[in-house]
Design a protein around this motif. Structure first.
Motif, PDB file in Angstrom:
ATOM      1  N   ALA A 212       0.816  -1.223   0.000  1.00  0.00           N
ATOM      2  CA  ALA A 212       0.000   0.000   0.000  1.00  0.00           C
ATOM      3  C   ALA A 212       0.844   1.265   0.000  1.00  0.00           C
ATOM      4  O   ALA A 212       0.520   2.228  -0.701  1.00  0.00           O
ATOM      5  N   GLU A 213       1.930   1.264   0.732  1.00  0.00           N
ATOM      6  CA  GLU A 213       2.756   2.474   0.794  1.00  0.00           C
ATOM      7  C   GLU A 213       3.586   2.687  -0.472  1.00  0.00           C
ATOM      8  O   GLU A 213       4.175   3.752  -0.645  1.00  0.00           O
ATOM      9  N   ASN A 214       3.620   1.705  -1.357  1.00  0.00           N
ATOM     10  CA  ASN A 214       4.389   1.808  -2.597  1.00  0.00           C
ATOM     11  C   ASN A 214       3.525   1.805  -3.862  1.00  0.00           C
ATOM     12  O   ASN A 214       4.057   1.857  -4.967  1.00  0.00           O
ATOM     13  N   CYS A 215       2.229   1.736  -3.700  1.00  0.00           N
ATOM     14  CA  CYS A 215       1.308   1.688  -4.845  1.00  0.00           C
ATOM     15  C   CYS A 215       0.724   3.082  -5.091  1.00  0.00           C
ATOM     16  O   CYS A 215      -0.005   3.611  -4.255  1.00  0.00           O
ATOM     17  N   GLN A 216       1.017   3.646  -6.250  1.00  0.00           N
ATOM     18  CA  GLN A 216       0.543   4.992  -6.582  1.00  0.00           C
ATOM     19  C   GLN A 216      -0.983   5.067  -6.633  1.00  0.00           C
ATOM     20  O   GLN A 216      -1.560   6.082  -6.239  1.00  0.00           O
TER      21      GLN A 216
ATOM     22  N   GLN B  18      -2.347   5.102  -3.097  1.00  0.00           N
ATOM     23  CA  GLN B  18      -2.013   6.391  -2.492  1.00  0.00           C
ATOM     24  C   GLN B  18      -2.910   7.515  -3.029  1.00  0.00           C
ATOM     25  O   GLN B  18      -3.114   8.510  -2.350  1.00  0.00           O
ATOM     26  N   THR B  19      -3.448   7.347  -4.233  1.00  0.00           N
ATOM     27  CA  THR B  19      -4.300   8.359  -4.857  1.00  0.00           C
ATOM     28  C   THR B  19      -5.735   8.300  -4.337  1.00  0.00           C
ATOM     29  O   THR B  19      -6.439   9.307  -4.345  1.00  0.00           O
TER      30      THR B  19
ATOM     31  N   PRO C  86      -8.721   8.559   1.607  1.00  0.00           N
ATOM     32  CA  PRO C  86      -8.423   7.734   2.791  1.00  0.00           C
ATOM     33  C   PRO C  86      -9.604   6.905   3.300  1.00  0.00           C
ATOM     34  O   PRO C  86      -9.406   5.905   3.983  1.00  0.00           O
TER      35      PRO C  86
END
Length: 124
Positions: free
Chosen positions: A102-106, A109-110, A113
């Motif tokens: 999750a912290e590396n998937c653009q 992240q878009t 929340p």
């Protein structure tokens, strides 16, 4: 990128064939959002496993999504399920990588929340 309207169908122009954006004839935009999150998660997972030299084989990825019950009914949840074949000895390291998706998937992240993206691994 270009969208074109042909009769009742909106098409996303692509050199290998246009994508139909109509639930009855192709994919709805909401389905594409969920698919994008699942695809990005898969790319990130594979990339991170490859970078670490961890042997694995992703056999399939399933996903489903849920809409909020209140108007305007945005996507509220996306569940991604990875079915993976690996050595028993590599599973701890695979899970370490898995928790970094999750912290590396653009795409994830878009998302707003409030959209909960849940992922799970099933070993074969």
């Amino acid at each position: 990128m270009e969208l074109v309207q042909t009769s009742d169908v909106l098409e996303l122009v692509h050199e290998n064939g246009n994508w139909l954006l109509n639930r009855e004839l192709g994919f709805s935009p909401v389905q594409m959002v969920a698919a994008s999150a699942a695809a990005c998660s898969t790319y990130v997972f594979e990339s991170m496993l490859d970078e670490r030299g961890i042997p694995y084989e992703i056999k399939k990825v399933l996903f489903e999504y849920q809409l909020d019950v209140y108007y305007p009914n945005p996507v509220s949840k996306i569940d991604v399920q990875f079915y993976i074949k690996s050595n028993l000895n590599d599973r701890e390291e695979i899970e370490h990588v898995f928790f970094q998706i999750a912290e590396n998937c653009q795409v994830i992240q878009t998302l707003h929340p409030r959209v909960k993206v849940n992922a799970s691994i099933y070993y074969l």
